[in-house]
Design an enzyme around this catalytic site. Structure first.
Site, PDB file in Angstrom:
ATOM      1  N   ASP A  89     -32.681   4.419   4.185  1.00 52.13           N
ATOM      2  CA  ASP A  89     -32.833   5.899   3.984  1.00 52.13           C
ATOM      3  C   ASP A  89     -34.292   5.938   3.206  1.00 52.13           C
ATOM      4  O   ASP A  89     -35.296   6.494   3.672  1.00 52.13           O
ATOM      5  CB  ASP A  89     -32.080   6.845   3.224  1.00 52.13           C
ATOM      6  CG  ASP A  89     -30.723   7.147   3.952  1.00 52.13           C
ATOM      7  OD1 ASP A  89     -30.909   7.163   5.415  1.00 52.13           O
ATOM      8  OD2 ASP A  89     -29.676   7.793   3.384  1.00 52.13           O
TER       9      ASP A  89
ATOM     10  N   THR B 123     -10.657   1.474  10.644  1.00 49.50           N
ATOM     11  CA  THR B 123     -10.185  -0.123  10.083  1.00 49.50           C
ATOM     12  C   THR B 123     -11.082  -0.787   9.042  1.00 49.50           C
ATOM     13  O   THR B 123     -10.835  -1.412   8.447  1.00 49.50           O
ATOM     14  CB  THR B 123     -10.173  -0.964  11.377  1.00 49.50           C
ATOM     15  OG1 THR B 123     -11.774  -1.108  11.736  1.00 49.50           O
ATOM     16  CG2 THR B 123      -9.393  -0.371  12.509  1.00 49.50           C
TER      17      THR B 123
ATOM     18  N   ASP C 112     -29.792   3.895  -0.798  1.00 50.52           N
ATOM     19  CA  ASP C 112     -29.680   3.440   0.656  1.00 50.52           C
ATOM     20  C   ASP C 112     -30.952   2.855   1.129  1.00 50.52           C
ATOM     21  O   ASP C 112     -31.925   3.531   1.395  1.00 50.52           O
ATOM     22  CB  ASP C 112     -29.074   4.624   1.362  1.00 50.52           C
ATOM     23  CG  ASP C 112     -28.898   4.089   2.788  1.00 50.52           C
ATOM     24  OD1 ASP C 112     -27.402   4.357   3.163  1.00 50.52           O
ATOM     25  OD2 ASP C 112     -29.648   3.663   3.691  1.00 50.52           O
TER      26      ASP C 112
ATOM     27  N   ARG D  63     -19.563   0.175  10.914  1.00 52.83           N
ATOM     28  CA  ARG D  63     -18.395   0.261  10.073  1.00 52.83           C
ATOM     29  C   ARG D  63     -17.422   1.156  10.918  1.00 52.83           C
ATOM     30  O   ARG D  63     -17.632   2.280  10.772  1.00 52.83           O
ATOM     31  CB  ARG D  63     -18.240   0.334   8.681  1.00 52.83           C
ATOM     32  CG  ARG D  63     -17.210  -0.026   8.065  1.00 52.83           C
ATOM     33  CD  ARG D  63     -17.396  -0.686   6.530  1.00 52.83           C
ATOM     34  NE  ARG D  63     -17.975   0.521   5.769  1.00 52.83           N
ATOM     35  CZ  ARG D  63     -17.770   0.611   4.624  1.00 52.83           C
ATOM     36  NH1 ARG D  63     -16.830   0.146   3.861  1.00 52.83           N
ATOM     37  NH2 ARG D  63     -18.600   1.461   3.684  1.00 52.83           N
TER      38      ARG D  63
END
Ligand code: URA
Length: 210
Positions: A204, A109, A201, A105
């Protein structure tokens, strides 16, 4: 949300194992084993409608016409957490080829940027199952599906462990032709884009990088 496009796999084994995965106290090795087991069960569900072709075979007793899957399947993992779902699926579909899509990402933006894309060469002859454990905002998944469609596969299905309502809405509106298979649809996204209550996550927790 187009409900017809979404299959929530409610099998008790899937739900039990997903609950164990959600628990904060579940350690990396157990999380990984559970993910492998759940992904096999999800593979069972997502392949339920594969056509069978009768082939002549010989048993030790006599010849018979017996059903085989002849579809060319490609499993596509959205890096890096997708690789956790891939393993169990490959055990059930050992003849499948594997593609990878890497997206990050852009911090300015907030749009997904591709850093890796590698597919088998004969994608127009292949049925694709895309895997990513967490369908959160849906932005990465939607971008991955758009990129994949440039390869013109025969069909695409999307498999995740947990989806958010927001992610399901985005994916079903941008890709109404792609059925979604998930073990659960949770309450919402939080302000950091994590699924609530979710499991944290996924990358993770799979790789122990908490
Ligand atoms: N990705 C994750 O791994 N977990 C979430 O809750 C959302 C995105």
């Amino acid at each position: 949300m187009n409900k017809q496009q979404v299959t929530v796999v409610s099998h008790p084994l899937v739900q039990h194992k997903l609950t164990l995965m959600r628990m904060e106290s579940t350690q990396t090795s157990d999380f990984r084993r559970l993910l492998r087991e759940v992904s096999m069960l999800l593979a069972y569900e997502v392949t339920r409608d594969l056509p069978l072709v009768l082939n002549e075979i010989k048993t030790p007793i006599q010849s018979m016409m017996a059903p085989l899957i002849e579809k060319k399947i490609t499993l596509v993992s959205i890096l890096r957490a997708g690789n956790g779902l891939l393993e169990g699926m490959l055990e059930l579909l050992p003849w499948a080829k594997v593609g990878h899509i890497g997206l990050y990402r852009d911090p300015q933006t907030l749009t997904p940027v591709e850093y890796y894309f590698k597919m088998p060469p004969d994608m127009p002859q292949r049925d694709v199952i895309v895997v990513d454990p967490m369908l959160a905002t849906g932005n990465s998944a939607a971008a991955a599906l758009s990129r994949l469609k440039t390869q013109k596969p025969l069909s695409i299905k999307f498999v995740c462990l947990i989806a958010s309502p927001e992610g399901v809405d985005l994916l079903t509106s941008e890709h109404p032709d792609v059925p979604i298979y998930t073990a659960g649809i949770d309450e919402r996204l939080n302000e950091h884009g994590y699924i609530v209550p979710g499991l944290g996550d996924a990358g993770d927790r799979i790789y122990g990088t908490l």
